[in-house]
Design a protein around this motif. Structure first.
Motif, PDB file in Angstrom:
ATOM      1  N   LEU A  37     164.512 115.938  10.794  1.00 43.79           N
ATOM      2  CA  LEU A  37     164.889 114.660  10.188  1.00 43.79           C
ATOM      3  C   LEU A  37     164.408 113.502  11.047  1.00 43.79           C
ATOM      4  O   LEU A  37     163.865 112.531  10.547  1.00 43.79           O
ATOM      5  N   CYS A  90     167.538 110.547   4.548  1.00 38.84           N
ATOM      6  CA  CYS A  90     166.612 110.444   5.677  1.00 38.84           C
ATOM      7  C   CYS A  90     167.276 110.858   6.981  1.00 38.84           C
ATOM      8  O   CYS A  90     166.618 110.969   8.007  1.00 38.84           O
ATOM      9  N   LEU A 120     173.236 118.668   0.651  1.00 41.28           N
ATOM     10  CA  LEU A 120     172.506 117.423   0.419  1.00 41.28           C
ATOM     11  C   LEU A 120     173.278 116.218   0.938  1.00 41.28           C
ATOM     12  O   LEU A 120     174.480 116.285   1.177  1.00 41.28           O
ATOM     13  N   GLN A 125     174.880 112.350   0.646  1.00 40.38           N
ATOM     14  CA  GLN A 125     175.716 111.741  -0.388  1.00 40.38           C
ATOM     15  C   GLN A 125     174.869 111.128  -1.496  1.00 40.38           C
ATOM     16  O   GLN A 125     175.117 111.332  -2.679  1.00 40.38           O
TER      17      GLN A 125
HETATM   18  N1  LIG Z   1     170.295 123.620   4.614  1.00 38.41           N
HETATM   19  C1  LIG Z   1     169.439 122.627   4.323  1.00 38.41           C
HETATM   20  N2  LIG Z   1     168.241 122.901   3.773  1.00 38.41           N
HETATM   21  C2  LIG Z   1     167.396 121.907   3.475  1.00 38.41           C
HETATM   22  N3  LIG Z   1     167.655 120.618   3.672  1.00 38.41           N
HETATM   23  C3  LIG Z   1     168.818 120.290   4.205  1.00 38.41           C
HETATM   24  C4  LIG Z   1     169.765 121.271   4.555  1.00 38.41           C
HETATM   25  N4  LIG Z   1     170.852 120.660   5.072  1.00 38.41           N
HETATM   26  C5  LIG Z   1     170.557 119.332   5.043  1.00 38.41           C
HETATM   27  N5  LIG Z   1     169.344 119.113   4.498  1.00 38.41           N
HETATM   28  C6  LIG Z   1     168.692 117.797   4.305  1.00 38.41           C
HETATM   29  O1  LIG Z   1     169.015 116.984   5.389  1.00 38.41           O
HETATM   30  C7  LIG Z   1     169.207 115.653   4.975  1.00 38.41           C
HETATM   31  C8  LIG Z   1     170.586 115.210   5.415  1.00 38.41           C
HETATM   32  O2  LIG Z   1     170.577 113.873   5.402  1.00 38.41           O
HETATM   33  P1  LIG Z   1     171.831 112.956   5.661  1.00 38.41           P
HETATM   34  O3  LIG Z   1     173.043 113.446   4.967  1.00 38.41           O
HETATM   35  O4  LIG Z   1     171.916 112.693   7.099  1.00 38.41           O
HETATM   36  O5  LIG Z   1     171.244 111.730   4.848  1.00 38.41           O
HETATM   37  P2  LIG Z   1     171.649 110.235   4.810  1.00 38.41           P
HETATM   38  O6  LIG Z   1     170.579 109.457   5.472  1.00 38.41           O
HETATM   39  O7  LIG Z   1     173.033 110.085   5.277  1.00 38.41           O
HETATM   40  O8  LIG Z   1     171.541 109.961   3.264  1.00 38.41           O
HETATM   41  P3  LIG Z   1     172.461 109.102   2.283  1.00 38.41           P
HETATM   42  O9  LIG Z   1     171.941 107.714   2.344  1.00 38.41           O
HETATM   43  O10 LIG Z   1     172.194 109.689   0.950  1.00 38.41           O
HETATM   44  O11 LIG Z   1     173.863 109.270   2.727  1.00 38.41           O
HETATM   45  C9  LIG Z   1     169.059 115.626   3.496  1.00 38.41           C
HETATM   46  O12 LIG Z   1     167.776 115.190   3.138  1.00 38.41           O
HETATM   47  C10 LIG Z   1     169.220 117.077   3.091  1.00 38.41           C
HETATM   48  O13 LIG Z   1     168.482 117.387   1.961  1.00 38.41           O
END
Ligand SMILES: Nc1ncnc2c1ncn2[C@@H]1O[C@H](COP(=O)(O)OP(=O)(O)OP(=O)(O)O)[C@@H](O)[C@H]1O
Ligand code: HEM
Ligand SMILES: Nc1ncnc2c1ncn2[C@@H]1O[C@H](COP(=O)(O)OP(=O)(O)OP(=O)(O)O)[C@@H](O)[C@H]1O
Ligand SMILES: [Mg+2]
Ligand SMILES: [Mg+2]
Lengths: 218, 269, 222, 222, 218
Positions: free
Chosen positions: A31, A53, E145, E147
């Protein structure tokens, strides 16, 4: 007054939160990596980026909830992973509020105070609930409250705790405009009082002086 | 249930009117219950002859049997009110059902308690797994379940509706439970003691039993109505009549019932 | 820190006690399950007496499993678990306090009630005391083990789910020792070995389970 | 409409299968309870055989209880239940499909497993068939009645135990008839009346329970 | 093109949704009463108000999920309470997304299509998932995923269904700015295509022509 205070605390503006070389990976995807920054008292870090992201992941890594694949997060020089003394200076609000559906807002506050070993008096609780506009709702189980009222309950909890570092994941979500303005004020006061805030938001943040912005790119 | 059927006679029972009705009725019910109970106990304990087998211990029957009967009767009543509540959305029916339930549970518990006290001298044990005993125990749990469900929801309206539904489901099951338990008991011959048939009744025994039954009846009505009155007051919140009632000044004006009628009818015409 | 532990414990117990209704529900549940025994196997007193130890114990296990199932799942889902993890107290201690409160709410009523239920199934005299004592020693182990299972189930990512299945077999020894003690008491045998073993299990589970649970919770949160 | 029902059925079966450990826990519980019977009453074959019908049935009832907890709670919590309620299909039909899936996941394994377990308790030949058949007829009723309790207690505190308190009194007839049929089979009695009655219960519950459940769900959503 | 379409559909502008005398009560408190409005194809109703004023309650009453204490909601002349034909023309997104944690976004779409008796092809699903930016995430269980990605999954579902009336409770929550703009476009297209939308939002709604606003006061 607060301006003065800021100057006064200028001496102590040694960064307390120190992130170096941080990298997180989820499900095999990197990430972010090689993230370095420091945060000193009175500073506000706004983390921005598209959905998915890694903002939430970063914030949870800062709290010591998620273990990074590389790099380290330090608070007052010690790493934060499962570090209990750090936890007493931290308040985290995530996407899920962490309030108990079965309990009323008042009970939620009391229980939470007990957990943190901070004794909140009934009067304090009532006052802070009144401030977030949950006066009448303070005896209704949270399950029946509206989405915004739930978030307000979580915010009330934050106001009670003396934590120095606030980590807020999209705190404006579900809040109405009055509440957004109110929260911005609270954040400003916290900063002026020497506190530190790391937050994410998809809405523009107004009313807070000069946030530092961290853009997480894909 | 989309259309709004109405039962005209319930219109007469607006909460203020109900409140006054209860105020007038309850002293009479209490009085009647007391008189009948004294008479019944007198006949039961001084007029009726001792049983040739059990001696005097059988006299507990004068409490045991009416209590057992009342328990069952109250469950049926409760289910009826539940149907009225759900089918016509009459909230007062829910209040009535909810108010009867504790009395029903109390009666059933009383029957079990006196029965087991009775069992000690007659069977030499406080409890056996007999059909009638077991089905009474189940009945007690049906009552408790109803009460627990009502109490567990913090929203009275929702809790009331769920509990009414439960009462109906339970009422459909009560006969099935009753007969299956009976069958269960005849299936297993091993049991050595069964509840004996009532001792062959002298007329004085029978009249004592009847007197006590009516006394229980009136008691249940008095307590149930009083409870309903209080509950209705609580639910009416800050309606004008309710405030006056709490201050003890309900007068005979049918005019001032603006908010009151929402109590009776879940939804206005 | 000790003070914090007590606060948590008292707060949780207080919460449970103010919600009397939940405790009553557990009690009712226990009674009903016991009632099913005669209904299933018939009312013959000798057979019932023989089944009584296992029956009461089984009802206790079931009550615990039902109540523990959700213990952490709800906390996890609504974000409370995250909050617990960023609390100044060590997670293991918080878990311990939570479990203690849980035992007061569920285990204790069962212990207190068990003599009455044992009586309806035909146990007498000192046996009833043994029944209550075995439950008093065994139900804490059930809470500790059940909670470990509940915590492992959260870690869906790893083999946690399957590990949770191992908990059920772990509960079996408790069940066997507990009901064994009571059976021995019926026939006037020596019950001490059973109690020693139960106590040993408790002594083993009391420090280890909270550690295992907090580790599992951290993994689930990661 | 038919297709929608199949989807629900497949989705739910699929969901249960992805959460294998739920099914495995229930099955394991069933097996363990039955295995405990010899431990409780001793190894005398005649006594065991006599207790076998009640034992297996009791285990089945308790296992169902354990599994019902999750039935609607998850859907309710994540908003799926709302979506089900605003679907072009009648809610009662959707509920029926869900229950069918639940039975396939939980009831069916118990039915298939019961002859083996009955055998270990000393049942033989045709009796094993009767046992499986009685369970095949009775467990759907358990699911239907249990789901009614689960729906009524949705979103109410006191969760699992309260649900059990509501359900168990209603389940008594099924338990009596089911274990009665097998007992009769052991002594070569007439088992048909039992099966007729069980079938009657199923015929009663099959149309009525989904209605009651959908009404309860609408109340919970309101 | 869209302007033309709107003119063309002017003939059919009979209101389909008809709310009269609506009143809802929660826990003994009247949230609103005597609410009357009608909504015709192509119209957009934005419900506004403070936290806890009853917006969600109103939206759920429109869906036929909550039973009002007075008044009636009609769709094509029939009341909506437990009305299945209405449901086939309705799409509702609430505070909780109603996507299954255990399933992947793709599976969620397929299952949902099955529920509504609408057959979505794999290609359609993939296309719409790509549109909401869940291309790579389409095989990851929703539990993992972010939020915003969850909300996007719920939106993808909406795009697939041919429902005429969209009822959206704070659809912008947790979406990033690009997604907010994209959703506004979708709403506009839906309106121009003769659809109807009822939504709440605490954020300003831009990019949608002339919304009618309903202010719920306390
Ligand atoms: N087991 C997994 N396999 C594939 N991708 C994963 C897995 N676990 C998490 N991810 C990915 O990691 C990322 C987690 O992101 P995170 O929740 O930190 O996003 P964010 O920046 O808080 O987004 P938002 O603005 O939607 O809250 C997501 O893109 C998700 O698809
Ligand atoms: C010699 C002893 C007893 C006698 C003669 C007796 C008699 C009766 C009678 C006549 C009734 C009313 C029955 C009817 O209307 O069908 C009754 C009901 C009942 N008895 Fe007893 N009883 C005895 C002992 C007990 C004991 C020991 C208990 C319980 C522990 C008990 C529990 C009940 C219950 C629960 C009922 C109500 C259920 C029913 O009517 O089926 N009884 N009993
Ligand atoms: N059982 C209850 N007792 C008391 N108040 C209740 C009860 N149930 C619901 N309420 C109140 O009803 C209101 C429900 O509001 P609703 O969820 O419709 O708000 P909303 O306008 O959608 O708010 P938000 O902007 O926060 O989403 C809340 O004020 C809540 O406190
Ligand atoms: Mg996030
Ligand atoms: Mg809302």
């Amino acid at each position: 007054m607060s301006g003065l205070k800021r100057e006064a605390s200028g001496v102590a503006k040694r960064p307390l939160l120190d992130v170096s070389g941080l990298a997180c990976r989820r499900g095999g995807v990197d990430l972010f990596s090689q993230l370095d920054f420091r945060l000193a008292p009175g500073e506000f870090l706004l983390v921005k980026g598209d959905n998915g992201c890694g903002k939430t992941t970063l914030l949870r890594a800062l709290c010591g909830l998620t273990r990074p694949v590389a790099g380290v997060v330090r608070w007052r020089g010690e790493t934060v992973w499962a570090h209990d003394a750090f936890a007493s200076e931290l308040h985290y609000i995530g996407h899920r509020e962490g309030v108990k559906d079965e309990l009323t807002p008042l009970e939620n506050l009391v229980v939470y105070g007990g957990l943190r070993d901070e004794r909140y008096s009934e009067a304090d609780c009532a006052e802070v609930l009144a401030e977030v506009g949950l006066m009448e709702a303070s005896v209704v189980p949270v399950r029946y409250l509206s989405q915004g009222q739930r978030r307000r309950c979580a915010l009330a909890r934050m106001l009670l705790s003396p934590a120095k570092l606030w980590i807020l994941d999209e705190p404006y979500n579900a809040l109405d405009q009055a509440a957004v303005a109110w929260l911005s004020n609270k954040v400003r006061d916290h900063l002026l009082g020497g506190g530190m805030v790391v937050a994410t938001s998809h809405q523009p943040v107004t009313g807070v002086p000069d946030p530092r912005v961290l853009e997480l790119g894909r | 249930m989309a259309t709004d059927r109405s039962i005209p006679w319930f219109k007469f029972l607006s909460p203020p009117a109900f409140h006054q009705l209860v105020d007038r009725l309850v002293p009479w019910l209490w009085g009647g219950a007391a008189v009948l109970a004294v008479a019944g106990l007198y006949v039961g304990f001084f007029v009726a002859p001792p049983d040739y087998q059990q001696g005097n211990s059988y006299r507990i029957m004068f409490i045991h049997v009416p209590a057992a009967w009342m328990g069952m009767l109250i469950y049926l009543l409760m289910a009826m009110y539940a149907i009225i509540h759900l089918a016509w959305r009459v909230r007062l029916a829910d209040v009535m059902a909810r108010s009867l339930a504790p009395t029903g549970a109390l009666m059933t518990a009383l029957a079990l308690w006196t029965g087991s006290l009775w069992g000690a001298p007659t069977w030499g044990t406080y409890w056996v797994w007999d059909a009638r005993l077991t089905s009474s125990l189940i009945l007690l749990f049906l009552f408790l379940g109803y009460l627990a469900l009502h109490a567990a929801a913090s929203d009275r309206e929702k809790g009331g509706r769920a509990a009414s539904l439960l009462a109906i489901v339970g009422a459909v099951n009560v006969p099935i439970i009753y007969f299956s338990v009976k069958w269960w008991n005849t299936l297993h011959q091993g049991i050595s003691v069964t509840v004996a048939d009532a001792p062959s009744m002298a007329p004085s025994m029978f009249s004592a039993l009847l007197l006590m039954t009516f006394a229980f009846w009136l008691y249940a009505a008095a307590v149930g109505l009083r409870r309903a009155q209080v509950e209705a007051l609580e639910r009416s919140g800050d309606a004008e009549w309710a405030r006056r009632a709490i201050l003890g000044r309900v007068t005979n004006e049918p005019g001032g019932t603006k908010t009151g009628d929402t109590m009776i009818r879940g939804r206005r015409g | 820190m000790r003070r914090a532990l007590w606060t948590i414990l008292w707060r949780d117990v207080g919460l449970v006690v103010t919600r009397r209704q939940d405790v009553l529900t557990v009690v009712a549940f226990f009674v009903i399950v016991i009632m099913l025994f005669p209904l299933a196997v018939g009312p013959e007193p000798e057979i019932l007496r023989e089944l009584a130890p296992g029956g009461v114990w089984l009802a206790a296990v079931l009550a615990h499993l039902l109540a523990l199932d959700r213990l952490f799942a709800d906390d996890w889902r609504d974000g409370t678990l995250e909050q617990l993890a960023v609390t100044p107290q060590p997670l293991a201690l918080i878990v311990l306090a939570k479990l203690a409160a849980h035992w007061v709410a569920i285990g204790l009523p069962l212990v207190l009630l068990s003599p009455v239920l044992g009586y309806t199934l035909g146990l007498h005299g000192a046996t009833l005391g043994v029944l209550a004592a075995s439950l008093a020693l065994g139900t804490p182990v059930l809470v500790l083990l059940g909670a470990t299972g509940a915590a492992l189930t959260l870690g869906v990512r790893g083999g946690g789910a399957l590990m949770a299945l191992l908990i059920l077999p772990l509960i079996v020894p408790v069940l066997i020792l507990g009901s064994g003690a009571v059976s021995q008491a019926i026939y006037g045998g020596d019950i001490l070995p059973y109690f020693y073993l139960l106590a040993a299990l408790l002594a083993l589970a009391l420090p280890l389970a909270p550690l295992a649970i907090s580790a599992a919770l951290r993994i689930a949160l990661d």
